[in-house]
Design an enzyme around this catalytic site. Sequence first.
Site, PDB file in Angstrom:
ATOM      1  N   GLN A 108       3.990  16.581  29.557  1.00 25.37           N
ATOM      2  CA  GLN A 108       3.188  16.405  28.352  1.00 25.37           C
ATOM      3  C   GLN A 108       1.736  16.802  28.619  1.00 25.37           C
ATOM      4  OE1 GLN A 108       1.947  12.655  26.622  1.00 25.37           O
ATOM      5  NE2 GLN A 108       2.913  13.203  24.682  1.00 25.37           N
ATOM      6  N   TYR A 189      -5.538  11.298  20.205  1.00 23.42           N
ATOM      7  CA  TYR A 189      -6.237  12.131  21.193  1.00 23.42           C
ATOM      8  C   TYR A 189      -6.739  13.427  20.541  1.00 23.42           C
ATOM      9  CZ  TYR A 189      -4.500   8.506  24.178  1.00 23.42           C
ATOM     10  OH  TYR A 189      -4.264   7.258  24.709  1.00 23.42           O
ATOM     11  N   ARG A 236       4.413  16.558  20.212  1.00 24.31           N
ATOM     12  CA  ARG A 236       4.554  15.169  19.787  1.00 24.31           C
ATOM     13  C   ARG A 236       3.521  14.837  18.718  1.00 24.31           C
ATOM     14  NH1 ARG A 236       4.393   9.328  22.996  1.00 24.31           N
ATOM     15  NH2 ARG A 236       6.421   8.648  22.269  1.00 24.31           N
ATOM     16  N   GLY A 325      10.865   4.407  25.426  1.00 25.78           N
ATOM     17  CA  GLY A 325       9.738   4.222  26.330  1.00 25.78           C
ATOM     18  C   GLY A 325       9.941   3.019  27.220  1.00 25.78           C
TER      19      GLY A 325
HETATM   20  C1  8OZ Z   1      -1.049   3.887  26.976  1.00 28.24           C
HETATM   21  C2  8OZ Z   1      -2.189   3.786  27.741  1.00 28.24           C
HETATM   22  C3  8OZ Z   1      -2.964   4.911  27.926  1.00 28.24           C
HETATM   23  C4  8OZ Z   1      -2.607   6.109  27.351  1.00 28.24           C
HETATM   24  C5  8OZ Z   1      -0.548   7.598  24.595  1.00 28.24           C
HETATM   25  C6  8OZ Z   1      -1.144   8.631  26.672  1.00 28.24           C
HETATM   26  O1  8OZ Z   1      -0.566   6.579  23.888  1.00 28.24           O
HETATM   27  C7  8OZ Z   1      -1.058   7.511  25.979  1.00 28.24           C
HETATM   28  C8  8OZ Z   1      -1.455   6.202  26.577  1.00 28.24           C
HETATM   29  C9  8OZ Z   1      -0.683   5.082  26.396  1.00 28.24           C
HETATM   30  O2  8OZ Z   1      -0.114   8.662  24.181  1.00 28.24           O
END
Ligand code: 8OZ
Length: 367
Positions: A108, A189, A236, A325
């Site tokens: 990813q 993000y 995703r 998950g």
């Molecule tokens: C939990 C803690 C930090 C990052 C995501 C990459 O939620 C994460 C993430 C999950 O996609």
Amino acid sequence: MSSSHASPSDAEVLFQPIQVGDLRLPNRVAMAPLTRNRASAGNVPTELNATYYAQRASAGLIIAEATQISPEGQGYIATPGIHSPEQIAGWKKVTEAVHAKGGHIVLQLWHVGRISHVSLQPNGQAPVAPSAIRADAKTFIAEGFVDVSAPRALALDEIPRIIDTYRQAAANAREAGFDAVEVHGANGYLIDQFLRDRSNHRTDAYGGSIENRTRLLFEVCEAVAREVGPGRTGVRLSPLTPAGDIADSDPQALFNRAVERLAALGLAYIHVIEGETGGNRQPQPFDYAAMRKPFRGAWIVNNGYDRDMAIDAVASGKADLVAFGVPFLANPDLPRRLRENAPLNVPDQKTFYGGGAEGYTDYPALD
Ligand code: 8OZ
């Protein structure tokens, strides 16, 4: 896809092979990407990480944890990267261990955008974002759990560099032996920050209209697909998640159009988090079938699925695969347990993020 509905007790529907892009997968049980914060110095994957993933190689598809494409793309301590030769070599150990056990593994590709802290950024610089709007969100750094830093807005002429960084990371993932890559367009993000009108206040070609806000997602996926092939590219998305202080005034219109644009690229799969990541599956009405409609590739669903829900999703044709998950974190042999309706190990929240083998490679398999 079968047109008849299997009985909810019939887990065999999850164990029919499926073609996902260029990959032939043995079953419909995917491992969702899970941040575990166990990379070594330099954010390099280790032998311990290889053991953890190899233990889970019976997944139809392992989607390895979110992995930063550049130093600037990092937002939490001890998450792995895919931008240095050492990181590529570390990931090679992981992919070799998974392949030796007959598994399939995707990387990813992650850029956190504004969900970061100056202490994690090169030269202590501000994190980057579509707009200079600080998220009401936390991250974990060396000192513990802290508020994320105020970001700066990316200049228009920096965006080609960001897109090329994704492309280079995809090439690095291929070199590291991954079967495919997944663009992380979810969970608040960088790409998700561009998608939503609350975090994206730009007035250039990457902000404003839905066409403009879906542009970065589209151009990143296009560049990655050109590099590694559309049949080895997934993405995703999380239309309703509030993660990372994200929100949009019209998620249905936004994500219908996002998928319509991605459909033109012929990607291997789309992986959708339904509802709030790790929480409420239905915070508001949303028509996932309408979102999916133009897409020809595989459809992977995620978020709080149990055995019966997974069987129903695949039997009804609502999904091609289901990503688990937390259940996969605690059950290295989850596919077998689902097939046999065996009891599941209980996850230990205290060891989710950071640490060593405890709560990572010591969950027992059956027998
Ligand atoms: C939990 C803690 C930090 C990052 C995501 C990459 O939620 C994460 C993430 C999950 O996609």
